[in-house]
Design an enzyme around this catalytic site. Structure first.
Site, short mmCIF file in Angstrom:
data_model
loop_
_atom_site.label_atom_id
_atom_site.label_comp_id
_atom_site.label_asym_id
_atom_site.label_seq_id
_atom_site.Cartn_x
_atom_site.Cartn_y
_atom_site.Cartn_z
N GLY A 43 -12.85 -45.51 0.55
CA GLY A 43 -13.51 -46.67 -0.04
C GLY A 43 -13.84 -47.80 0.91
N GLU A 96 -9.40 -52.87 3.16
CA GLU A 96 -9.55 -52.16 1.88
C GLU A 96 -10.82 -52.58 1.16
OE1 GLU A 96 -8.76 -49.77 0.31
OE2 GLU A 96 -6.63 -49.44 0.00
N ASP A 97 -11.31 -51.70 0.30
CA ASP A 97 -12.42 -52.10 -0.57
C ASP A 97 -11.90 -52.89 -1.76
OD1 ASP A 97 -11.12 -49.77 -1.39
OD2 ASP A 97 -12.88 -48.92 -2.37
N ASP A 100 -5.88 -53.17 -6.28
CA ASP A 100 -5.78 -53.04 -7.72
C ASP A 100 -4.30 -53.32 -8.09
OD1 ASP A 100 -6.31 -52.05 -10.34
OD2 ASP A 100 -7.87 -50.78 -9.52
N LYS A 128 -8.50 -57.60 -7.29
CA LYS A 128 -8.37 -57.55 -8.75
C LYS A 128 -6.95 -57.97 -9.10
CE LYS A 128 -10.39 -53.97 -11.13
NZ LYS A 128 -10.42 -52.62 -11.75
N PHE A 149 -14.08 -52.03 -14.42
CA PHE A 149 -14.30 -50.91 -13.51
C PHE A 149 -15.61 -51.11 -12.76
CE2 PHE A 149 -15.15 -46.76 -11.91
CZ PHE A 149 -13.89 -46.29 -11.58
N VAL A 150 -15.50 -51.28 -11.46
CA VAL A 150 -16.70 -51.53 -10.66
C VAL A 150 -16.96 -50.40 -9.66
CG1 VAL A 150 -16.65 -54.04 -10.91
CG2 VAL A 150 -15.39 -52.97 -9.03
N ASP A 156 -15.99 -45.85 -5.90
CA ASP A 156 -16.56 -44.67 -6.55
C ASP A 156 -16.16 -44.53 -8.01
OD1 ASP A 156 -13.77 -43.97 -5.85
OD2 ASP A 156 -14.31 -41.98 -6.57
N ARG A 162 -20.54 -44.53 -4.04
CA ARG A 162 -20.01 -45.28 -2.89
C ARG A 162 -21.13 -45.85 -2.03
NH1 ARG A 162 -14.44 -43.95 -2.39
NH2 ARG A 162 -13.90 -41.83 -2.95
C1 PRP Z 1 -8.61 -46.91 -4.15
C2 PRP Z 1 -8.94 -48.07 -3.23
C3 PRP Z 1 -7.58 -48.48 -2.73
C4 PRP Z 1 -6.67 -48.18 -3.89
C5 PRP Z 1 -6.37 -49.45 -4.61
O1 PRP Z 1 -8.45 -45.79 -3.36
O2 PRP Z 1 -9.79 -47.71 -2.19
O3 PRP Z 1 -7.19 -47.72 -1.62
O4 PRP Z 1 -7.38 -47.28 -4.76
O5 PRP Z 1 -5.53 -49.20 -5.70
P1 PRP Z 1 -4.05 -49.75 -5.78
O6 PRP Z 1 -4.04 -51.20 -5.36
O7 PRP Z 1 -3.76 -49.59 -7.25
O8 PRP Z 1 -3.15 -48.91 -4.93
P2 PRP Z 1 -8.48 -44.29 -3.87
O9 PRP Z 1 -7.07 -43.76 -3.89
O10 PRP Z 1 -9.26 -44.20 -5.15
O11 PRP Z 1 -9.23 -43.56 -2.70
P3 PRP Z 1 -10.69 -43.82 -2.08
O12 PRP Z 1 -10.58 -44.99 -1.14
O13 PRP Z 1 -11.00 -42.54 -1.38
O14 PRP Z 1 -11.63 -44.11 -3.25
#
Ligand code: PRP
Length: 175
Positions: A43, A96-97, A100, A128, A149-150, A156, A162
């Protein structure tokens, strides 16, 4: 605009402009230091690229891939791909993107200190905060977002979207 997007919440221009500001803040913070900037796959890739274009101090680039599995008792964060170089006595900037729940970054931050980093900071495009369950905060963030949800700019839904150059809310019909 993509036909699966209900509305854009941050445009390409807004993201680019914010990355210029963040790049300046990061450059001033590190000054003469050379931080190791670690992007978390997948991400973070578009944000990492946009941010790094605006970082003026010397820096090194690394990537890490972690995945989280939700078990019945706890969430396990597993390292799929680790960084290649050493972080001993170095300053690390995790990119990070989105933050959460905070579970991913809490684990990765701890891991970096465990590997001997002298300082670990976090920068995220989206924060978030409403969804946070772990005690972890971004040192710098692009935008704060509500618990929606964005997609886009690295984020993604089932691995799609993405590549969108903006952050948007997905249509219910696309889920
Ligand atoms: C997403 C995002 C962060 C994480 C955030 O990654 O890129 O790494 O979730 O969530 P959290 O704060 O609840 O831990 P994902 O595991 O979906 O992988 P991706 O980056 O390949 O989309």
């Amino acid at each position: 605009m993509h036909s699966d997007v209900e509305r854009i919440i941050y445009s390409k221009e807004q993201i680019e402009n914010r990355c210029i500001e963040l790049g300046k803040i990061v450059s001033e913070h590190y000054g003469e230091e050379t931080p190791i900037v670690v992007g978390l796959l997948k991400g973070s890739v578009p944000f990492m690229a946009e941010l790094c274009k605006n970082i003026e101090c010397d820096m090194e680039m690394e990537f890490m891939d972690v995945s989280s599995y939700s078990g019945t008792v706890s969430n396990e964060v597993k390292i799929v791909k680790d960084i290649e170089g050493s972080v001993t006595n170095r300053s690390v900037l995790l990119v990070e993107d989105i933050i959460d729940t905070g579970k991913t970054l809490k684990k990765v931050k701890e891991l970096m200190y465990h590997k001997g980093a002298k300082d670990v900071k976090i920068i995220t495009l989206l924060d978030k905060r409403e969804a946070r369950v772990c005690d972890v905060q971004a040192d710098w963030y692009g935008f704060e977002i509500p618990n929606e949800f964005v997609i886009g700019f690295g984020l993604d839904y089932n691995q799609k979207y993405r590549n969108l150059p903006y952050i948007g809310v997905i249509k219910k019909s696309a889920i």
